[in-house]
Structure formats: C-alpha cells, structure tokens
Design a protein around this motif. Structure first.
Motif, short mmCIF file in Angstrom:
data_model
loop_
_atom_site.label_atom_id
_atom_site.label_comp_id
_atom_site.label_asym_id
_atom_site.label_seq_id
_atom_site.Cartn_x
_atom_site.Cartn_y
_atom_site.Cartn_z
N ALA A 157 -5.24 6.18 -9.62
CA ALA A 157 -4.62 6.56 -8.24
C ALA A 157 -3.76 4.98 -8.18
O ALA A 157 -4.32 4.29 -8.48
CB ALA A 157 -5.23 6.99 -7.28
N GLY A 158 -2.87 4.95 -7.83
CA GLY A 158 -2.10 3.90 -7.69
C GLY A 158 -1.49 2.95 -9.05
O GLY A 158 -0.92 2.00 -8.07
N MET A 159 -1.89 3.37 -9.88
CA MET A 159 -2.03 1.90 -11.06
C MET A 159 -0.76 2.39 -11.77
O MET A 159 -0.11 0.88 -11.94
CB MET A 159 -2.46 3.11 -12.00
CG MET A 159 -4.07 2.57 -12.42
SD MET A 159 -4.65 1.18 -12.39
CE MET A 159 -5.53 1.19 -10.06
N GLY A 160 0.73 3.01 -11.42
CA GLY A 160 1.71 3.25 -11.48
C GLY A 160 2.10 2.16 -10.31
O GLY A 160 3.31 1.14 -10.62
N TYR A 161 2.06 2.45 -8.75
CA TYR A 161 2.92 1.70 -7.46
C TYR A 161 1.78 -0.17 -8.43
O TYR A 161 2.34 -1.40 -7.75
CB TYR A 161 2.02 1.56 -6.48
CG TYR A 161 2.92 2.79 -6.17
CD1 TYR A 161 4.12 2.65 -5.79
CD2 TYR A 161 1.48 3.83 -5.90
CE1 TYR A 161 4.72 4.50 -5.74
CE2 TYR A 161 2.39 4.86 -4.98
CZ TYR A 161 3.63 5.53 -5.38
OH TYR A 161 4.14 6.24 -4.54
N LEU A 162 0.85 -0.56 -8.52
CA LEU A 162 0.33 -1.39 -8.91
C LEU A 162 1.47 -2.37 -10.23
O LEU A 162 1.34 -3.99 -10.23
CB LEU A 162 -1.40 -1.49 -9.34
CG LEU A 162 -2.13 -3.08 -9.69
CD1 LEU A 162 -2.29 -3.23 -8.20
CD2 LEU A 162 -3.83 -2.47 -9.49
N LEU A 163 1.29 -1.62 -11.27
CA LEU A 163 2.58 -1.92 -12.76
C LEU A 163 3.45 -2.49 -11.86
O LEU A 163 4.18 -3.61 -12.20
CB LEU A 163 2.18 -0.46 -13.69
CG LEU A 163 2.72 -1.62 -14.85
CD1 LEU A 163 2.62 -2.99 -15.22
CD2 LEU A 163 2.90 -0.44 -15.64
N PHE B 9 3.73 -2.99 -3.69
CA PHE B 9 1.74 -3.12 -3.87
C PHE B 9 1.25 -2.72 -2.15
O PHE B 9 -0.53 -2.39 -2.22
CB PHE B 9 1.67 -5.69 -3.68
CG PHE B 9 1.72 -5.46 -4.34
CD1 PHE B 9 1.10 -5.50 -5.90
CD2 PHE B 9 2.69 -7.15 -5.04
CE1 PHE B 9 0.99 -5.77 -6.64
CE2 PHE B 9 2.46 -7.20 -6.23
CZ PHE B 9 2.01 -7.11 -7.19
N ILE B 10 2.02 -2.69 -1.58
CA ILE B 10 1.39 -2.04 -0.38
C ILE B 10 1.27 -0.03 -0.24
O ILE B 10 0.42 -0.11 -0.17
CB ILE B 10 2.90 -1.49 0.74
CG1 ILE B 10 3.05 -3.27 1.55
CG2 ILE B 10 2.30 -0.86 2.07
CD1 ILE B 10 3.97 -3.31 2.09
N LEU B 11 1.89 0.25 -1.26
CA LEU B 11 1.69 1.59 -1.61
C LEU B 11 0.57 1.56 -2.76
O LEU B 11 -0.04 2.75 -2.59
CB LEU B 11 3.61 2.21 -2.26
CG LEU B 11 4.02 2.89 -1.67
CD1 LEU B 11 5.15 2.54 -1.97
CD2 LEU B 11 4.13 3.17 -0.89
N ALA B 12 0.66 0.20 -3.40
CA ALA B 12 -0.89 0.31 -4.24
C ALA B 12 -2.02 0.83 -3.52
O ALA B 12 -3.16 1.01 -3.45
CB ALA B 12 -0.47 -1.06 -5.64
N PHE B 13 -1.83 -0.45 -2.89
CA PHE B 13 -2.90 -0.33 -1.80
C PHE B 13 -3.59 0.86 -0.88
O PHE B 13 -4.58 0.76 -0.82
CB PHE B 13 -2.70 -1.26 -0.86
CG PHE B 13 -4.03 -2.56 -0.34
CD1 PHE B 13 -4.36 -3.24 -0.69
CD2 PHE B 13 -4.27 -2.38 1.11
CE1 PHE B 13 -5.45 -4.32 -0.58
CE2 PHE B 13 -5.98 -2.44 1.41
CZ PHE B 13 -6.28 -4.12 0.45
N ARG B 14 -2.34 0.91 -0.53
CA ARG B 14 -2.94 2.26 0.43
C ARG B 14 -3.79 3.29 -0.66
O ARG B 14 -4.12 4.09 -0.34
CB ARG B 14 -1.53 2.87 1.26
CG ARG B 14 -0.98 2.60 2.17
CD ARG B 14 0.18 3.06 2.61
NE ARG B 14 0.08 4.60 2.91
CZ ARG B 14 0.80 5.86 2.72
NH1 ARG B 14 1.73 5.38 2.45
NH2 ARG B 14 0.15 6.62 3.60
N LYS B 15 -3.26 3.69 -2.06
CA LYS B 15 -3.55 4.53 -2.72
C LYS B 15 -5.20 4.42 -3.48
O LYS B 15 -5.40 4.92 -3.79
CB LYS B 15 -3.06 4.86 -3.78
CG LYS B 15 -1.10 5.33 -3.98
CD LYS B 15 -1.83 7.18 -3.83
CE LYS B 15 0.11 7.62 -3.39
NZ LYS B 15 -0.59 8.80 -3.04
#
Length: 161
Positions: free
Chosen positions: A83-89, A153-159
């Motif tokens: 979860a969230g790895m795509g957003y983090l990358l 990053f905001i989306l990654a943080f949420r996931k």
C-alpha cells in the motif's frame, strides 16, 4: 522501520512543499517584478539572490529532502506492491527529477552565466533578457513537479499510515 519511513515521508512532504512554495513565488511574481526593473538592477538583484539563498538551512532542505527521497525510492522498490509504494516512489522521483535534476541541469548553469555578467554591459542586458525567459520556464517545471511530489507524498502517507 515503519517509524523511519513515516518520518522520512513526512520530512520529504515538508521539504517538497517548501521548495514548491519557493519556486512558486519566483514563478508567480518575483521574476516578473525583476524583469520590470531596469536591466542592470534586475541583474544585480538576481545575482544577489543567487548568492544569498545558499544558506545552511536552504542546503539542508534542498539536499536533505533529496537524500530522504533516495532512501524512500529504494524502500518503495523493496516493498513494491504494498500500500502506498507507488505514491512513495512517484513522490521521490518527482522531487529528484523536478527539483534536483532540473535545478542542476538548467537553473544553476543559467545562474552561473548570470553571475559572470556585468550588469551595466550590453552583453549583460542581452543575457538578462534571455535569462528571464529561460530561467522562468524551467522554474515553472520545478514548481509543477515539486507540487506533484508533495501531492504524491501526501497520498503515500494516507495509504501507509
């Protein structure tokens, strides 16, 4: 490990946001204000800005965020599919490309050429006219990509959390 990733993601969000705000300021009004000044004043002012901005705090935000992004990009590959790895990358790559790479390849060389210009020379005025257009265009790119980095990053943080 979760606490480290959480801290790095938060730090990268804040760093991308600060850099996006700085770039936005120049894109939204600073460069148009400088362009309206007599060329010698615009050149001298931008030369001063380019020297004055190189503070330890600026270096920490600019480079610290880049380092955090490298770590987060590597982490996202090791946990790919989570979860969230795509957003983090995406956030990491957008910052590294949009902020660091564009700055190094385009804005810094333009700043270096402006630093060598004599504000009162004909060559300086001609350089200034080209500089304002080119530097601002690349700054628009930095603004958009660092804002996209912040959003990622905001989306990654949420996931993630």
């Amino acid at each position: 490990m979760d606490r480290i990733v959480q801290s790095l993601t938060l730090f990268s969000s804040l760093g991308a946001g600060l850099m996006a705000g700085l770039f936005f300021t120049f894109s939204a009004f600073m460069m148009s204000v400088l362009a309206k000044l007599p060329s010698a004043q615009g050149i001298a002012t931008m030369q001063s800005i380019n020297v004055s901005i190189l503070t330890p705090l600026f270096g920490f935000i600019f480079s610290g965020t880049a380092l955090a992004c490298v770590i987060l990009a590597i982490f996202s590959f090791t946990k790919w599919g989570g979860a969230g790895m795509g957003y983090l990358l995406a956030g990491s790559l957008l910052y590294l490309i949009g902020c660091v790479l564009v700055t190094a390849v385009f804005n810094i060389p333009l700043n270096d050429s402006l630093a060598a210009a004599s504000p009162n020379s004909v060559e300086g005025v001609e350089l200034w006219n080209r500089y304002v257009v080119s530097w601002t265009a690349w700054n628009h790119v930095r603004t958009v990509l660092t804002l996209a980095s912040l959003a990622s990053f905001i989306l990654a943080f949420r996931k993630l959390f």
